[in-house]
Enzyme design. Structure first.
Site, PDB file in Angstrom:
ATOM      1  N   ASP A 148       7.219   1.712 -56.759  1.00  0.00           N
ATOM      2  CA  ASP A 148       8.271   2.100 -57.696  1.00  0.00           C
ATOM      3  C   ASP A 148       7.607   2.696 -58.937  1.00  0.00           C
ATOM      4  O   ASP A 148       6.387   2.884 -58.970  1.00  0.00           O
ATOM      5  CB  ASP A 148       9.151   0.881 -58.055  1.00  0.00           C
ATOM      6  CG  ASP A 148       8.368  -0.161 -58.848  1.00  0.00           C
ATOM      7  OD1 ASP A 148       7.134  -0.012 -59.005  1.00  0.00           O
ATOM      8  OD2 ASP A 148       8.988  -1.119 -59.326  1.00  0.00           O
ATOM      9  N   LYS A 190      10.540   3.886 -49.206  1.00  0.00           N
ATOM     10  CA  LYS A 190      10.298   2.868 -50.238  1.00  0.00           C
ATOM     11  C   LYS A 190      11.173   1.635 -50.017  1.00  0.00           C
ATOM     12  O   LYS A 190      10.686   0.501 -50.013  1.00  0.00           O
ATOM     13  CB  LYS A 190      10.580   3.470 -51.631  1.00  0.00           C
ATOM     14  CG  LYS A 190      10.177   2.546 -52.755  1.00  0.00           C
ATOM     15  CD  LYS A 190      10.544   3.108 -54.101  1.00  0.00           C
ATOM     16  CE  LYS A 190      11.729   2.360 -54.635  1.00  0.00           C
ATOM     17  NZ  LYS A 190      12.308   2.890 -55.841  1.00  0.00           N
TER      18      LYS A 190
END
Ligand code: SF4
Length: 224
Positions: A144, A126
């Site tokens: 997210d 991420k």
């Protein structure tokens, strides 16, 4: 699905014409530091800490110059600051080493691809995708909590793991939307489709929103 994507992104673009990260930075290294500090912390809190810090730190060399104890003290209001300080400091040393060896030769110290970014301490998929997207316009969707929630509510995906959401969204979203999809979805989730009180009353995505149909309409029907 093409029509639905068009409806969603046209609306988000209307709300946020030029979405971008809310983390403050002026150099690529500062962006990496801000992103690493932002784990489990709001962007507002990170910006408060980096406002003073980034006057002194623009490159990895600047960070090593101020020394570990000063850096640690400068970020002490941030969650997990000891661990973060250690990883950021190690990252700075590694980037300097790469630069000295001239084996990487990346623009402004920071690797430009996910594989190399993920070799830095504490950089997972991420974080790596976010850095590559912001600094190098790579067509990633770094998922997210906001993107995960919004995508599932709109039924773009039906997943429980953000990693899976990221993988599916990158396949689903056409390149034409990829330049603003990541930040657009984050801001939409942060300010409109919030976790507790989504602004469904003013949201123009009601007609394509599965969450709205299943929850809001159902609860109104129950009350009447
Ligand atoms: S209708 Fe409500 S739940 Fe659906 S996208 Fe809009 S704000 Fe989110």
């Amino acid at each position: 699905m093409e029509k639905k994507l068009q409806t969603i992104f046209n609306y988000i673009k209307k709300l946020f014409p030029n979405p971008e990260t809310e983390l403050h930075y002026s150099t690529p290294f500062q962006l990496v530091v801000a992103v690493m500090l932002s784990a489990q912390v709001t962007d507002i809190q990170v910006n408060k800490v980096t406002e003073k810090l980034f006057k002194k730190i623009k490159t990895p060399e600047d960070l090593l110059k101020i020394g570990f104890p000063s850096f640690l003290s400068a970020i002490r209001s941030v969650n997990y600051y000891k661990t973060k300080a250690k990883h950021i400091y190690t990252t700075a040393s590694l980037l300097i080493e790469n630069e000295k060896l001239r084996i990487k030769n990346y623009k402004n110290w920071i690797p430009d691809n996910l594989k190399e970014l993920m070799k830095l301490p504490w950089v997972g998929v991420k974080t790596g995708k976010l850095i590559a997207h912001v600094l190098y316009d790579k067509p990633f969707i770094a998922v997210d909590t906001h993107i995960h929630r919004v995508s599932n509510r709109l039924w773009l995906v039906k997943t429980s793991a953000p990693e899976k959401t990221s993988e599916l969204l990158e396949k689903l979203i056409p390149d034409t939307y990829k330049d603003f999809a990541h930040h657009g979805l984050v801001l939409f989730g942060r300010y409109y489709c919030t976790a507790k009180n989504p602004k469904c009353d003013i949201c123009q995505l009601k007609t394509v929103c599965t969450y709205y149909k299943a929850n809001v309409i159902a609860s109104v029907a129950k009350q009447s």
